[in-house]
Design a protein around this motif. Structure first.
Motif, PDB file in Angstrom:
ATOM      1  N   PRO A 236       0.616  -1.152   0.072  1.00  0.00           N
ATOM      2  CA  PRO A 236       0.152   0.310  -0.182  1.00  0.00           C
ATOM      3  C   PRO A 236       0.908   0.814   0.402  1.00  0.00           C
ATOM      4  O   PRO A 236       0.458   2.033  -0.365  1.00  0.00           O
ATOM      5  N   LYS A 237       2.034   0.995   0.570  1.00  0.00           N
ATOM      6  CA  LYS A 237       2.844   1.823   0.492  1.00  0.00           C
ATOM      7  C   LYS A 237       3.002   2.962  -0.987  1.00  0.00           C
ATOM      8  O   LYS A 237       3.634   4.192  -1.503  1.00  0.00           O
ATOM      9  N   SER A 238       2.941   2.155  -1.800  1.00  0.00           N
ATOM     10  CA  SER A 238       3.280   2.220  -3.577  1.00  0.00           C
ATOM     11  C   SER A 238       1.726   2.563  -4.009  1.00  0.00           C
ATOM     12  O   SER A 238       1.650   3.255  -4.793  1.00  0.00           O
ATOM     13  N   SER A 239       0.748   3.326  -3.423  1.00  0.00           N
ATOM     14  CA  SER A 239      -0.764   3.396  -4.003  1.00  0.00           C
ATOM     15  C   SER A 239      -0.676   4.316  -4.855  1.00  0.00           C
ATOM     16  O   SER A 239      -1.587   4.361  -6.182  1.00  0.00           O
ATOM     17  N   GLY A 240       0.015   5.220  -4.766  1.00  0.00           N
ATOM     18  CA  GLY A 240       0.232   5.894  -5.600  1.00  0.00           C
ATOM     19  C   GLY A 240       0.603   6.170  -7.449  1.00  0.00           C
ATOM     20  O   GLY A 240       0.724   6.560  -8.052  1.00  0.00           O
ATOM     21  N   ILE A 241       1.207   4.803  -7.292  1.00  0.00           N
ATOM     22  CA  ILE A 241       1.907   4.458  -8.699  1.00  0.00           C
ATOM     23  C   ILE A 241       1.911   3.072  -9.234  1.00  0.00           C
ATOM     24  O   ILE A 241       1.146   2.098  -8.677  1.00  0.00           O
ATOM     25  N   ASN A 242       0.983   3.500 -10.391  1.00  0.00           N
ATOM     26  CA  ASN A 242       0.900   3.316 -11.454  1.00  0.00           C
ATOM     27  C   ASN A 242       0.784   3.036 -13.146  1.00  0.00           C
ATOM     28  O   ASN A 242       0.784   3.915 -13.095  1.00  0.00           O
ATOM     29  N   ALA A 243       1.220   2.181 -13.719  1.00  0.00           N
ATOM     30  CA  ALA A 243       1.576   2.068 -15.074  1.00  0.00           C
ATOM     31  C   ALA A 243       3.184   2.364 -15.620  1.00  0.00           C
ATOM     32  O   ALA A 243       2.546   3.260 -16.335  1.00  0.00           O
ATOM     33  N   GLN A 244       3.671   2.272 -14.665  1.00  0.00           N
ATOM     34  CA  GLN A 244       5.251   2.368 -14.837  1.00  0.00           C
ATOM     35  C   GLN A 244       5.612   1.374 -14.564  1.00  0.00           C
ATOM     36  O   GLN A 244       5.521  -0.117 -14.058  1.00  0.00           O
ATOM     37  N   ARG A 245       6.445   2.061 -14.677  1.00  0.00           N
ATOM     38  CA  ARG A 245       8.241   0.682 -14.586  1.00  0.00           C
ATOM     39  C   ARG A 245       9.283   1.724 -13.935  1.00  0.00           C
ATOM     40  O   ARG A 245       9.550   2.584 -13.857  1.00  0.00           O
ATOM     41  N   LEU A 246       9.675   0.448 -12.874  1.00  0.00           N
ATOM     42  CA  LEU A 246      11.079   1.460 -12.026  1.00  0.00           C
ATOM     43  C   LEU A 246      12.214   0.693 -12.381  1.00  0.00           C
ATOM     44  O   LEU A 246      12.478  -0.421 -12.380  1.00  0.00           O
TER      45      LEU A 246
END
Length: 273
Positions: A236-246
């Motif tokens: 849940p700590k990455s809840s604002g990350i979507n449709a991305q590649r790290l």
């Protein structure tokens, strides 16, 4: 910092693609286990289940060859009967047939290319569709890509365009699922790793050693570092990350003109005049 900083304890996550102890997927399983996650492993064959069981201990292991749609559907039903929900999926599946050795890209065999695309890319779409009713509304789906699909590495060949298709599919899956949920789709994109799968790529060792020198720290990316990023994207700590590649490459992409690399190149190619 609280012990459960990532808030993963008690989550249920299916991890596809464990082959052996060097697999990215196995490192992910270990990372998730340390975080208190209930993990379900999915492997390609009954034979693979036997070998992975020696690593996995009491963890449940399911079999699914993603080349066969009926097996994906059967797995979805099997997991639905065992778990009332899944909080995440890790897609660490890739396949490239290099049995003919390295070839110029324009000589790529159609059968090889389409099979690689089916297993390495379309399987993410098929799994996501089959599991859509089992995933919680805020679930996270993470796949494993590569640090760049724009570098024309001869030995990697047709797999780079296949991974590019995988990367592109993230946006479309995220958009589709947004019509009925907040399920997120992201990718980790590591630089060169020392895995059993990579050993099958012609000339990989030389590329790996060069990539290690090209990192800003002079040390190769570790599989455990990739697994830690997967855990973050599942949380849940990455809840604002979507449709991305790290990208996880220890700074390699900004360091191709490092003076040490240039000096080494000039020394190797010096005419001696």
């Amino acid at each position: 910092m609280p012990a459960d900083f990532l808030q993963l304890e008690g989550k249920r996550i299916a991890v596809f693609g464990v082959a052996n102890r060097k697999s990215v997927a196995w490192h992910v399983v270990q990372e998730l286990g340390d975080a208190g996650v209930e993990v379900a492993l999915v492997v390609r064959s009954p034979e693979r289940r036997e070998s992975v069981a020696k690593l996995a201990g009491d963890l449940p292991i399911f079999v699914c060859d993603v080349e066969f749609p009926e097996q994906i559907e059967a797995l979805a039903h099997e997991l639905s009967a065992r778990f009332e929900r899944l909080d995440g999926i890790v897609h660490s599946i890739a396949f490239g047939d290099y049995s003919e050795g390295p070839k110029p890209f324009h000589e790529t065999n159609k059968e090889q290319f389409l099979r690689a695309l089916d297993i390495s890319c379309f399987s993410l779409v098929a799994i996501s569709n089959a599991f859509k009713d089992l995933l919680t509304p805020q679930a996270s789906v993470v796949t494993v890509s590569i640090s760049t699909t724009r570098m024309a590495s001869e030995n990697y060949g047709f797999m780079a365009p296949v991974k590019a298709a995988l990367d592109s599919s993230l946006a479309f899956l995220a958009k589709s699922f947004s019509n009925f949920s907040e399920v997120r789709f992201n990718a980790v994109a590591p630089g060169l790793l020392k895995t059993s799968a990579s050993a099958g790529i012609p000339g990989y060792v030389d590329s790996y050693l060069y990539a290690e020198r090209a990192t800003l720290r002079g040390r190769a990316v570790q599989t455990a570092e990739v697994a830690a990023t997967v855990a973050f994207l599942l949380s849940p700590k990455s809840s604002g990350i979507n449709a991305q590649r790290l990208v996880i490459d220890a700074g390699m992409e900004v360091n191709y003109f490092d003076q040490r690399l240039i000096a080494g190149f000039l020394g190797t190619n010096s005419s001696g005049a």
